[in-house]
Design an enzyme around this catalytic site. Structure first.
Site, PDB file in Angstrom:
ATOM      1  N   ASN A   1      59.515  55.596  77.528  1.00 18.14           N
ATOM      2  CA  ASN A   1      60.618  55.660  76.583  1.00 18.14           C
ATOM      3  C   ASN A   1      61.781  56.234  77.373  1.00 18.14           C
ATOM      4  O   ASN A   1      61.877  57.451  77.556  1.00 18.14           O
ATOM      5  CB  ASN A   1      60.285  56.531  75.374  1.00 18.14           C
ATOM      6  CG  ASN A   1      61.427  56.553  74.356  1.00 18.14           C
ATOM      7  OD1 ASN A   1      62.522  56.056  74.618  1.00 18.14           O
ATOM      8  ND2 ASN A   1      61.160  57.123  73.187  1.00 18.14           N
TER       9      ASN A   1
ATOM     10  N   TYR B   1      64.203  60.030  64.179  1.00 15.11           N
ATOM     11  CA  TYR B   1      63.135  60.139  65.191  1.00 15.11           C
ATOM     12  C   TYR B   1      61.862  60.812  64.677  1.00 15.11           C
ATOM     13  O   TYR B   1      60.865  60.863  65.397  1.00 15.11           O
ATOM     14  CB  TYR B   1      63.674  60.899  66.418  1.00 15.11           C
ATOM     15  CG  TYR B   1      64.817  60.175  67.088  1.00 15.11           C
ATOM     16  CD1 TYR B   1      64.626  58.913  67.650  1.00 15.11           C
ATOM     17  CD2 TYR B   1      66.096  60.725  67.128  1.00 15.11           C
ATOM     18  CE1 TYR B   1      65.677  58.222  68.244  1.00 15.11           C
ATOM     19  CE2 TYR B   1      67.151  60.048  67.735  1.00 15.11           C
ATOM     20  CZ  TYR B   1      66.933  58.802  68.288  1.00 15.11           C
ATOM     21  OH  TYR B   1      67.967  58.115  68.872  1.00 15.11           O
TER      22      TYR B   1
ATOM     23  N   ARG C   1      69.819  49.408  64.796  1.00 14.49           N
ATOM     24  CA  ARG C   1      70.787  50.491  64.963  1.00 14.49           C
ATOM     25  C   ARG C   1      72.100  49.969  65.562  1.00 14.49           C
ATOM     26  O   ARG C   1      72.373  48.770  65.500  1.00 14.49           O
ATOM     27  CB  ARG C   1      70.135  51.594  65.797  1.00 14.49           C
ATOM     28  CG  ARG C   1      68.869  52.152  65.114  1.00 14.49           C
ATOM     29  CD  ARG C   1      68.294  53.317  65.869  1.00 14.49           C
ATOM     30  NE  ARG C   1      69.240  54.434  65.923  1.00 14.49           N
ATOM     31  CZ  ARG C   1      69.111  55.454  66.780  1.00 14.49           C
ATOM     32  NH1 ARG C   1      68.082  55.489  67.625  1.00 14.49           N
ATOM     33  NH2 ARG C   1      69.983  56.430  66.768  1.00 14.49           N
TER      34      ARG C   1
ATOM     35  N   GLU D   1      57.137  49.493  77.115  1.00 16.89           N
ATOM     36  CA  GLU D   1      58.363  50.168  76.679  1.00 16.89           C
ATOM     37  C   GLU D   1      58.180  50.615  75.230  1.00 16.89           C
ATOM     38  O   GLU D   1      57.744  49.829  74.385  1.00 16.89           O
ATOM     39  CB  GLU D   1      59.542  49.193  76.783  1.00 16.89           C
ATOM     40  CG  GLU D   1      60.845  49.765  76.252  1.00 16.89           C
ATOM     41  CD  GLU D   1      61.989  48.741  76.301  1.00 16.89           C
ATOM     42  OE1 GLU D   1      61.739  47.576  76.683  1.00 16.89           O
ATOM     43  OE2 GLU D   1      63.121  49.123  75.932  1.00 16.89           O
TER      44      GLU D   1
ATOM     45  N   HIS E   1      59.990  52.790  71.880  1.00 15.01           N
ATOM     46  CA  HIS E   1      61.076  53.521  71.218  1.00 15.01           C
ATOM     47  C   HIS E   1      60.597  53.963  69.850  1.00 15.01           C
ATOM     48  O   HIS E   1      59.990  53.169  69.119  1.00 15.01           O
ATOM     49  CB  HIS E   1      62.328  52.660  71.077  1.00 15.01           C
ATOM     50  CG  HIS E   1      62.866  52.236  72.399  1.00 15.01           C
ATOM     51  ND1 HIS E   1      63.535  53.095  73.231  1.00 15.01           N
ATOM     52  CD2 HIS E   1      62.763  51.056  73.067  1.00 15.01           C
ATOM     53  CE1 HIS E   1      63.843  52.463  74.343  1.00 15.01           C
ATOM     54  NE2 HIS E   1      63.372  51.227  74.279  1.00 15.01           N
TER      55      HIS E   1
ATOM     56  N   ARG F   1      65.862  66.977  66.663  1.00 17.55           N
ATOM     57  CA  ARG F   1      66.920  65.984  66.869  1.00 17.55           C
ATOM     58  C   ARG F   1      66.849  64.864  65.819  1.00 17.55           C
ATOM     59  O   ARG F   1      65.886  64.089  65.805  1.00 17.55           O
ATOM     60  CB  ARG F   1      66.707  65.382  68.269  1.00 17.55           C
ATOM     61  CG  ARG F   1      67.654  64.290  68.628  1.00 17.55           C
ATOM     62  CD  ARG F   1      67.208  63.604  69.910  1.00 17.55           C
ATOM     63  NE  ARG F   1      68.128  62.530  70.222  1.00 17.55           N
ATOM     64  CZ  ARG F   1      67.820  61.504  70.983  1.00 17.55           C
ATOM     65  NH1 ARG F   1      66.622  61.417  71.534  1.00 17.55           N
ATOM     66  NH2 ARG F   1      68.703  60.559  71.195  1.00 17.55           N
TER      67      ARG F   1
HETATM   68  C1  DQA Z   1      65.145  56.028  71.607  1.00 19.13           C
HETATM   69  C2  DQA Z   1      66.280  55.082  71.206  1.00 19.13           C
HETATM   70  C3  DQA Z   1      67.488  55.255  72.104  1.00 19.13           C
HETATM   71  O1  DQA Z   1      68.532  54.395  71.696  1.00 19.13           O
HETATM   72  C4  DQA Z   1      67.985  56.680  72.042  1.00 19.13           C
HETATM   73  O2  DQA Z   1      69.059  56.868  72.950  1.00 19.13           O
HETATM   74  C5  DQA Z   1      66.911  57.683  72.259  1.00 19.13           C
HETATM   75  C6  DQA Z   1      65.597  57.465  71.681  1.00 19.13           C
HETATM   76  C7  DQA Z   1      63.965  55.959  70.631  1.00 19.13           C
HETATM   77  O3  DQA Z   1      62.883  56.393  70.992  1.00 19.13           O
HETATM   78  O4  DQA Z   1      64.136  55.497  69.489  1.00 19.13           O
HETATM   79  O5  DQA Z   1      67.152  58.742  72.820  1.00 19.13           O
HETATM   80  O6  DQA Z   1      64.661  55.615  72.876  1.00 19.13           O
END
Ligand code: DQA
Length: 195
Positions: free
Chosen positions: A127, A76, A160, A151, A153, A71
Site C-alpha cells: 500500500n 480509512y 474518490r 497492491e 488500498h 487519520r
Molecule cells: C490509500 C489511498 C491513497 O490515495 C491515500 O493517499 C492513502 C491511503 C488507501 O489505503 O486507501 O494514504 O492508499
C-alpha cells in the site's frame, strides 16, 4: 500466477522459531514468523536452528499509514497499522510463512526496501498510500521484482478524488485490492495463498 521464486522450502532440523533469538535476515530484514516470533535467519543459511518457512512475504506501507486509527477514520477505518500488522502476522503464522511488515513516510526508503526484496522475498503486498499516485521511482523499483505483487488500498481510490484514480503501482502488480478497509491486507494474503 507462477510459483514464487526463491528457495523458500526449508527443512526443520533444529530449534523452533519460538526458541530462536532475534537475528537479522539479509541486510535489514527482520522476519516475523507469526504475531510475535522472530524467524532465526540461521535457518535460511543452513545453520543449526533450521526451520520451515513456506513463503517470505514483505508488506510495505507508505506515508501517513502510521496514523491509521486517528487519520480520517470515516475513510480509512479505526484499525491501527499495528492492528493490521497483528492480523497479517496471525494469517502468516497459520500458513507457516515469514512476514516482514514495514511502514515508511519516505519514498527513497520504500524504494530501497523494494530493491533489497529482489531475490529475498517470495511475494510483496504494497500500500504505497499517496506515492501510489505520484511515484515513478516506486514503479521502476517494482519492475526489479519477479515475485507476485499485490497492491492494496483501504479506500476505494476510484470513488474518490480524480487525482487518486491513477496508480503507478497497478501496471506492475499481479492484482489490486481496493475498498475493503483493513481486510484488504488479509484478502491480499489470501490471494497469495490461493495463487
Ligand atoms: C490509500 C489511498 C491513497 O490515495 C491515500 O493517499 C492513502 C491511503 C488507501 O489505503 O486507501 O494514504 O492508499
Amino acid at each position: 500466477m507462477g510459483p514464487p521464486r526463491g528457495g523458500c522450502n526449508r527443512t526443520r532440523t533444529g530449534a523452533s522459531a519460538a526458541e530462536s533469538p532475534e537475528i537479522r535476515f539479509g541486510r535489514d530484514h527482520t522476519w516475523l514468523d507469526g504475531a510475535d516470533k522472530k524467524v532465526n535467519s540461521e535457518s535460511h543459511t543452513g545453520g543449526s536452528g533450521e526451520i520451515s518457512v513456506a513463503k517470505r512475504v514483505l508488506v510495505l506501507n507508505g506515508p501517513n499509514l502510521n496514523m491509521l486509527g486517528k487519520r480520517e477514520p470515516e475513510i480509512y477505518g479505526r484499525d491501527t497499522l499495528d492492528d493490521i500488522r497483528a492480523a497479517c502476522a496471525a494469517f502468516c503464522e497459520a500458513q507457516g510463512w515469514a512476514l516482514d511488515f514495514r511502514q515508511s513516510n519516505a519514498e527513497g526508503e520504500l524504494v530501497t526496501w523494494i530493491q533489497e526484496a529482489r531475490g529475498a522475498v517470495d511475494a510483496l503486498v504494497i500500500n504505497a498510500a499517496a506515492y501510489t499516485h505520484t511515484s515513478v521511482a516506486i514503479h521502476d523499483a517494482l519492475h526489479l521484482l519477479d515475485c507476485p505483487i499485490v497492491e492494496v488500498h483501504l479506500s476505494n481510490i476510484h470513488r474518490r478524488e480524480p487525482f487518486r484514480h491513477h496508480s503507478y503501482i497497478s501496471s506492475v502488480a499481479s492484482g489490486v485490492i481496493v475498498g475493503f478497509g483493513a481486510k484488504g491486507y488479509l484478502l491480499a494474503l489470501a490471494a497469495l495463498e490461493a495463487g
